[in-house]
Design a protein around this motif. Structure first.
Motif, mmCIF file in Angstrom:
data_model
loop_
_atom_site.group_PDB
_atom_site.id
_atom_site.type_symbol
_atom_site.label_atom_id
_atom_site.label_comp_id
_atom_site.label_asym_id
_atom_site.label_seq_id
_atom_site.Cartn_x
_atom_site.Cartn_y
_atom_site.Cartn_z
ATOM 1 N N PRO A 108 0.808 -1.219 0.000
ATOM 2 C CA PRO A 108 0.000 0.000 0.000
ATOM 3 C C PRO A 108 0.852 1.287 0.000
ATOM 4 C CG PRO A 108 -0.922 -1.571 1.545
ATOM 5 C CD PRO A 108 0.397 -2.134 1.087
ATOM 6 N N LEU A 109 1.977 1.259 0.702
ATOM 7 C CA LEU A 109 2.872 2.422 0.661
ATOM 8 C C LEU A 109 3.451 2.611 -0.742
ATOM 9 C CD1 LEU A 109 4.616 1.927 4.103
ATOM 10 C CD2 LEU A 109 3.247 3.918 3.440
ATOM 11 N N ASN A 110 3.819 1.513 -1.394
ATOM 12 C CA ASN A 110 4.307 1.596 -2.771
ATOM 13 C C ASN A 110 3.233 2.172 -3.687
ATOM 14 O OD1 ASN A 110 6.681 0.380 -1.930
ATOM 15 N ND2 ASN A 110 6.168 -1.626 -2.754
ATOM 16 N N ASP A 111 1.999 1.741 -3.496
ATOM 17 C CA ASP A 111 0.889 2.239 -4.318
ATOM 18 C C ASP A 111 0.666 3.732 -4.095
ATOM 19 O OD1 ASP A 111 0.575 -0.329 -5.321
ATOM 20 O OD2 ASP A 111 -1.160 -0.795 -4.032
ATOM 21 N N GLN A 112 0.770 4.177 -2.853
ATOM 22 C CA GLN A 112 0.631 5.611 -2.561
ATOM 23 C C GLN A 112 1.739 6.413 -3.230
ATOM 24 O OE1 GLN A 112 0.524 6.119 1.703
ATOM 25 N NE2 GLN A 112 -1.325 4.887 1.928
ATOM 26 N N LEU A 113 2.940 5.870 -3.199
ATOM 27 C CA LEU A 113 4.063 6.564 -3.836
ATOM 28 C C LEU A 113 3.859 6.645 -5.351
ATOM 29 C CD1 LEU A 113 6.756 7.908 -3.024
ATOM 30 C CD2 LEU A 113 7.872 5.762 -3.638
ATOM 31 N N ALA A 114 3.380 5.581 -5.952
ATOM 32 C CA ALA A 114 3.105 5.588 -7.393
ATOM 33 C C ALA A 114 2.017 6.604 -7.730
ATOM 34 C CB ALA A 114 2.697 4.195 -7.861
ATOM 35 N N ALA A 115 1.005 6.674 -6.864
ATOM 36 C CA ALA A 115 -0.109 7.601 -7.098
ATOM 37 C C ALA A 115 0.306 9.065 -6.979
ATOM 38 C CB ALA A 115 -1.252 7.300 -6.133
ATOM 39 N N ALA A 116 1.436 9.319 -6.344
ATOM 40 C CA ALA A 116 1.915 10.707 -6.211
ATOM 41 C C ALA A 116 2.279 11.298 -7.574
ATOM 42 C CB ALA A 116 3.112 10.764 -5.266
ATOM 43 N N GLY A 117 2.557 10.426 -8.539
ATOM 44 C CA GLY A 117 2.827 10.883 -9.893
ATOM 45 C C GLY A 117 4.292 11.153 -10.168
ATOM 46 N N ASP A 118 4.509 11.831 -11.264
ATOM 47 C CA ASP A 118 5.851 12.166 -11.732
ATOM 48 C C ASP A 118 6.552 13.051 -10.705
ATOM 49 O OD1 ASP A 118 8.141 13.051 -13.019
ATOM 50 O OD2 ASP A 118 7.110 13.632 -14.858
ATOM 51 N N PRO A 119 7.715 12.629 -10.202
ATOM 52 C CA PRO A 119 8.417 13.417 -9.186
ATOM 53 C C PRO A 119 8.735 14.848 -9.648
ATOM 54 C CG PRO A 119 9.439 11.266 -9.419
ATOM 55 C CD PRO A 119 8.411 11.377 -10.496
ATOM 56 N N ALA A 120 8.893 15.034 -10.949
ATOM 57 C CA ALA A 120 9.198 16.371 -11.473
ATOM 58 C C ALA A 120 8.014 17.323 -11.341
ATOM 59 C CB ALA A 120 9.634 16.276 -12.928
ATOM 60 N N THR A 121 6.804 16.778 -11.184
ATOM 61 C CA THR A 121 5.611 17.634 -11.098
ATOM 62 C C THR A 121 4.960 17.629 -9.721
ATOM 63 O OG1 THR A 121 4.169 15.853 -11.875
ATOM 64 C CG2 THR A 121 5.155 17.275 -13.564
ATOM 65 N N ILE A 122 5.534 16.899 -8.767
ATOM 66 C CA ILE A 122 4.975 16.878 -7.402
ATOM 67 C C ILE A 122 5.260 18.221 -6.741
ATOM 68 C CG2 ILE A 122 5.125 15.798 -5.123
ATOM 69 C CD1 ILE A 122 5.859 13.162 -6.534
ATOM 70 N N ALA A 123 4.212 18.835 -6.219
ATOM 71 C CA ALA A 123 4.354 20.163 -5.607
ATOM 72 C C ALA A 123 5.265 20.139 -4.390
ATOM 73 C CB ALA A 123 2.978 20.715 -5.231
ATOM 74 N N ASP A 124 5.142 19.126 -3.558
ATOM 75 C CA ASP A 124 5.942 19.045 -2.331
ATOM 76 C C ASP A 124 6.541 17.637 -2.203
ATOM 77 O OD1 ASP A 124 7.126 19.340 0.150
ATOM 78 O OD2 ASP A 124 5.250 19.808 1.210
ATOM 79 N N PRO A 125 7.638 17.366 -2.939
ATOM 80 C CA PRO A 125 8.223 16.025 -2.873
ATOM 81 C C PRO A 125 8.717 15.644 -1.480
ATOM 82 C CG PRO A 125 9.615 17.495 -4.165
ATOM 83 C CD PRO A 125 8.351 18.232 -3.856
ATOM 84 N N ALA A 126 9.124 16.632 -0.676
ATOM 85 C CA ALA A 126 9.586 16.341 0.682
ATOM 86 C C ALA A 126 8.459 15.740 1.518
ATOM 87 C CB ALA A 126 10.143 17.591 1.345
ATOM 88 N N ALA A 127 7.249 16.251 1.350
ATOM 89 C CA ALA A 127 6.102 15.728 2.104
ATOM 90 C C ALA A 127 5.747 14.316 1.644
ATOM 91 C CB ALA A 127 4.897 16.656 1.951
ATOM 92 N N VAL A 128 5.817 14.069 0.333
ATOM 93 C CA VAL A 128 5.534 12.734 -0.195
ATOM 94 C C VAL A 128 6.561 11.741 0.346
ATOM 95 C CG1 VAL A 128 5.469 11.342 -2.303
ATOM 96 C CG2 VAL A 128 4.385 13.599 -2.260
ATOM 97 N N ARG A 129 7.814 12.147 0.309
ATOM 98 C CA ARG A 129 8.878 11.271 0.806
ATOM 99 C C ARG A 129 8.719 10.999 2.295
ATOM 100 N NH1 ARG A 129 15.398 12.181 0.116
ATOM 101 N NH2 ARG A 129 16.021 10.335 1.297
ATOM 102 N N GLU A 130 8.435 12.025 3.059
ATOM 103 C CA GLU A 130 8.305 11.878 4.508
ATOM 104 C C GLU A 130 7.177 10.908 4.875
ATOM 105 O OE1 GLU A 130 7.354 14.532 8.481
ATOM 106 O OE2 GLU A 130 8.119 15.550 6.707
ATOM 107 N N LYS A 131 6.095 10.965 4.123
ATOM 108 C CA LYS A 131 4.961 10.082 4.392
ATOM 109 C C LYS A 131 5.296 8.624 4.057
ATOM 110 C CE LYS A 131 0.040 9.654 3.396
ATOM 111 N NZ LYS A 131 -1.074 10.132 2.597
ATOM 112 N N PHE A 132 6.213 8.433 3.113
ATOM 113 C CA PHE A 132 6.548 7.099 2.631
ATOM 114 C C PHE A 132 7.748 6.480 3.343
ATOM 115 C CE2 PHE A 132 9.209 4.472 -0.132
ATOM 116 C CZ PHE A 132 8.317 3.487 -0.534
#
Length: 166
Positions: A108-132
């Motif tokens: 499920p964590l992998n799926d959430q990370l995939a759902a975050a989308g293209d890392p180049a277009t993520i508004a806050d990659p630090a928040a996505v990383r921290e959650k994962f």
């Protein structure tokens, strides 16, 4: 029948060892290496790893571990030494726990990370990383430990089975 029992135990130990090694390798090399990366790079690499690992070899080993572990339990259920049965059952139980951790936490964590989308277009990659990162690493260590315990139990069963045949 003795050779089938031995083959099932050896096969289960090998598959379990390969899976334990994979998860341990992530714990002591891959994730510490990625920890040194920037947020977008971390996300991109983990997304790529999560996509690449879903291949026939991984799935055969991961799912096959359940099958060969169960086969080891069944074929060794009526051995002359009850310790072989108990070690084999303990090993299979540990493998099932690893499987549940993977299915219930890491996937499920992998799926959430995939759902975050293209890392180049993520508004806050630090928040996505921290959650994962923290939860994924913790659950990976847990599954590495329990899978290593499964390997140890299969090894103990093999040792006991070897003594019983002397």
């Amino acid at each position: 029948m003795r050779s089938i029992r031995t083959i099932s135990l050896v096969t289960a130990a090998i598959v379990t060892g390969l899976m334990a090694g994979l998860f341990a390798g992530f714990a002591y090399a891959v994730m510490p290496g990625l920890k040194r990366s920037g947020d977008a790079a971390f996300i991109e690499v983990m997304q790529n790893i999560n996509a690449a690992i879903l291949n026939p070899l991984f799935m055969t080993l991961f799912m096959g571990g359940l099958a060969v572990g169960l086969a080891a339990v069944v074929t060794n259920w009526r051995t002359g030494d009850p310790a072989v049965r108990y070690w084999t059952l303990a090993a299979f139980a540990c493998y099932v726990v690893m499987f549940a951790i993977t299915a219930g936490a890491n996937v499920p964590l992998n799926d959430q990370l995939a759902a975050a989308g293209d890392p180049a277009t993520i508004a806050d990659p630090a928040a996505v990383r921290e959650k994962f990162e923290g939860p994924w690493v913790a659950w990976n260590i847990a599954r590495a430990l329990v899978n290593t315990a499964a390997l140890g139990c299969f090894a103990a069963a093999l040792l006991r089975a070897g003594r019983a045949t002397r």
